[in-house]
Scaffold this active site. Structure first.
Site, PDB file in Angstrom:
ATOM      1  CG  ASP A 252      -2.150   0.874   1.000  1.00  0.00           C
ATOM      2  OD1 ASP A 252      -2.447   1.213  -0.152  1.00  0.00           O
ATOM      3  OD2 ASP A 252      -2.803   1.211   2.001  1.00  0.00           O
TER       4      ASP A 252
ATOM      5  CE1 TYR B 172      -0.294   8.463   4.500  1.00  0.00           C
ATOM      6  CE2 TYR B 172       1.837   9.524   4.283  1.00  0.00           C
ATOM      7  CZ  TYR B 172       0.641   9.361   4.947  1.00  0.00           C
ATOM      8  OH  TYR B 172       0.397  10.109   6.085  1.00  0.00           O
TER       9      TYR B 172
ATOM     10  CG  HIS C 210      -4.625  10.519   3.094  1.00  0.00           C
ATOM     11  ND1 HIS C 210      -5.715  10.409   3.946  1.00  0.00           N
ATOM     12  CD2 HIS C 210      -3.744   9.562   3.498  1.00  0.00           C
ATOM     13  CE1 HIS C 210      -5.506   9.415   4.800  1.00  0.00           C
ATOM     14  NE2 HIS C 210      -4.317   8.887   4.555  1.00  0.00           N
TER      15      HIS C 210
ATOM     16  NE  ARG D  31       4.583  15.112  10.994  1.00  0.00           N
ATOM     17  CZ  ARG D  31       3.985  13.948  10.709  1.00  0.00           C
ATOM     18  NH1 ARG D  31       3.928  12.996  11.622  1.00  0.00           N
ATOM     19  NH2 ARG D  31       3.459  13.750   9.520  1.00  0.00           N
TER      20      ARG D  31
ATOM     21  CB  THR E 175      -6.391   7.807   1.726  1.00  0.00           C
ATOM     22  OG1 THR E 175      -6.290   6.752   2.665  1.00  0.00           O
ATOM     23  CG2 THR E 175      -7.758   8.445   1.799  1.00  0.00           C
TER      24      THR E 175
END
Lengths: 439, 439
Positions: free
Chosen positions: B138, B140, B145, B154, B371
């Protein structure tokens, strides 16, 4: 379940002479499984069991139809190119097969004449991947390793707050796992920019390391949505192997936030070809002891039985051979020795944790323990620990030094169980060699 | 490679009437692959291709021997329970099969009488897992997102320094991926102690979420130790599906340091059953545009061809249905809409990065995009973003609110490509339902 039975009698001898030699590692009390084919051949691999310096052909034994009941069914599952079918049958089948193999290989067995033609010297065969690994999970169960690595990033607070509650694990790469003898080019990739905000480096890994681990082969799995309870967990484990989780430390430092290791680990992992069953390891069970200051695990990770006998006394060793040492015909150097018993979490806890959320394990899945470092000097499970984060190169007996692995270095991991009055139970070895990068 | 050819003519019509209906999603220009069997049956699944509201049985078509050459070889690989064999053949074979299927299904084809008996209404079949997934990775790749999630941890520095250089990814769980229609019990696990140094919580997840993703099915893989170059990468991709990466946010917050998500993700993932080929998506290629302030990727992730046409315009939607809405016979509520074109990295870059270290991909491997949130309100790909970290519950049109998913909630992800003058190319949907926890 202690699993102790007649197959564990230390007095048992085999009609295969080499199995009775002291410290040969594959006595009749061991009987580890692998898949093999004639060396240099191209035929399919098929299951075998080791006895001394020989491997017994289980597919051929199945055809001979000498066993009955569960043992015969288990043998039937050996008519396959991997151990997955045998693994999926479950503990009663593995146990029945082990008992019948032990009886058939004992001195005086009436089956000697039937089995003798089904033996090959291990030197004459090629050993393959014992299972098709569906999913590979790597844990992080040595507190000593986690602390040593954590100190390099957070000197005042090396262990994160979750460590003593959660058996930390992550998913790894199944496709790049191979058996002992594997060689692979040094990985290439991005590294942290020399200055903050600068362009990352790119090229062959400069901080290549090994990790000394054990691998746990899942036998029977669980249905998705159902968990495996702690005291039933070991019955889902087919056996153990040795695992080298090669690691590119410089790639790892730049890529691993926030989702964990990826290219730093997935280029290669090397397992030993022999899978030693939990039943063979039963005489080396010991109490699972915690420091009294450590918290009691949550109930799903804690039971009286697990505390009484959930750990295993398995000695581990790392050896290194280099191009220079081989040119000098000098044997590999022992870099460190540790023991599985020093881990913070045990096998049953790993399966109970992995499935507490309903995650389904399947026959042939592999769980790595994470680097098995012990307490104190000489027990480091990786070069990163031995060299104190790259600052103190390791001196080799033939005059070389190593901060990290060089091209043509061969790392050999060995594991065996030893105690007075019982034959040595070996897990064999995992050997792998680093080749120059392809760029 | 644009892959554009006669199969992309928008004027093409099929002798299957439903394929010519406006916006039906499976026109003759799409031809997505799946595996199916008669609904309620127990026979093995086998490959099929969608045309309108029908599925054409490719195993039966192989037996009819009406194609020749590469198309016939590709059909031969459809005599299987999964698409893995077809995937492993490579782009020239997929393309040849697509061309012959397009010709055979066109209005006026001489093969109509041969193919008609091999059609079933999709309503009358059960769709299965299109491939045996070896490894699942997976990524990113949505900066929106990553920024929204990073802000919650943060606020001043939401994106980590590696984000704009490294396509961040990690290995996920293959065994728990299922097709649309999947339901699963709410996961159980540990959560962060209420007070620092306290005992962790344990019980059913309280912050269960979905993640809107696309899945990329690898076709032909690469040899371990060899990389896939950027401009060759798309030829290794069989096609795309929709992916819901269900996430237990409270489990994740406690477990994910330092090795990444584990039990927070591996209990279930839901894909759409139809795999839409890159060739079917070719008319929706667009330039891969970056903000001029963003750094130029390193050379292995950058090429003129990739910049010119490496992105895809694919619209994505999230819908939610609840026990209450179904009781009122109210349709699912649209929660958000985004587009694959807003991602920071593209398909070819993911494969080039994944293999730059020599990691071997295999036919049937699945890569998740991560996502896919878009810029601004209404484009959030997860509840965590929609509800601003659990602080602002989402109001549903029928009067309910949701901070996180409740038992019996059904999440439906949809994806389709639309543009004037071209038929809609649908990826179908991924629907999954949360069941109560088993404790």
């Amino acid at each position: 379940m202690s699993y102790l039975n007649e197959t564990h009698d230390p007095a048992l001898q085999s009609w295969v002479d080499s199995a009775n030699q002291p410290d040969n590692g594959f006595p009749i009390q061991n009987l580890p499984f692998a898949v093999f084919r004639p060396a240099g051949g191209t035929q399919d691999f098929h299951p075998g069991v080791a006895i001394g310096d020989q491997v017994l052909d289980l597919a051929a034994l199945a055809a001979a139809q000498v066993f009955t009941g569960k043992a015969a069914e288990a043998l039937g599952a050996c008519k396959s190119t991997t151990l997955n079918k045998l693994m999926s049958l479950g503990q009663p089948y593995w146990s029945a097969l082990r008992l019948e193999l032990s009886r058939a290989l004992r001195s005086g067995s009436a089956l000697q004449a039937t089995l003798e033609p089904l033996l090959s010297n291990i030197k004459d065969v090629e050993l393959g991947m014992p299972a098709r690994i569906g999913d590979y999970t790597d844990f992080y169960i040595s507190e000593h390793h986690a602390t040593a690595v954590g100190k390099q990033f957070r000197p005042d607070n090396p262990l994160l707050p979750n460590y003593k509650w959660v058996p930390i694990g992550y998913h790894g790469r199944a496709s790049s796992i191979n058996v002992s003898g594997q060689s692979f080019p040094r990985p290439v990739g991005q590294t942290r920019p020399a200055t903050e905000g600068g362009t990352p480096g790119f090229g062959p890994c400069q901080r290549l390391d090994y990790e000394l681990e054990l691998g746990i082969f899942v036998g029977q799995g669980n249905t998705q949505g159902e968990r495996i309870n702690l005291d039933e967990a070991e019955a889902h484990v087919f056996g153990l192997c040795i695992l080298n989780d090669w690691s590119a430390r410089d790639l790892q430092a730049w890529e691993y936030q926030p989702l964990g290791p990826f290219l730093a680990k997935n280029f290669a992992s090397t397992i030993s070809p022999w899978v030693v069953t939990l039943e063979a390891l039963a005489p080396f069970r010991i109490a699972f002891e915690r420091n009294p200051n450590d918290p009691q695990p949550l109930p799903y990770l804690s039971s009286a039985e697990n505390q009484a006998s959930g750990a295993f006394d398995i000695g581990l060793q790392v050896f290194l051979s280099t191009q220079a040492s081989r040119a000098q015909q000098t044997g590999p150097a022992l870099l460190s020795e540790s023991n599985f018993k020093d881990a913070y979490w045990n096998i049953a806890q790993l399966l109970a944790h992995h499935t507490v959320n309903g995650c389904n394990l399947q026959a042939g899945d592999l769980l790595g323990t994470g680097t098995l470092s012990g307490p104190g000097k000489g027990k480091e499970g990786s070069l990163l620990e031995l060299n104190n984060g790259g600052k103190q190169p390791v001196k080799l007996p033939w005059g070389e030094e190593r901060s990290f692995l060089q091209d043509h270095d061969e790392v050999i991991l060995r594991a065996a169980c030893r105690k007075p009055g019982y034959p040595t139970i070996s897990l064999g070895q995992s050997a792998g060699t680093v080749l120059p990068a392809k760029i």
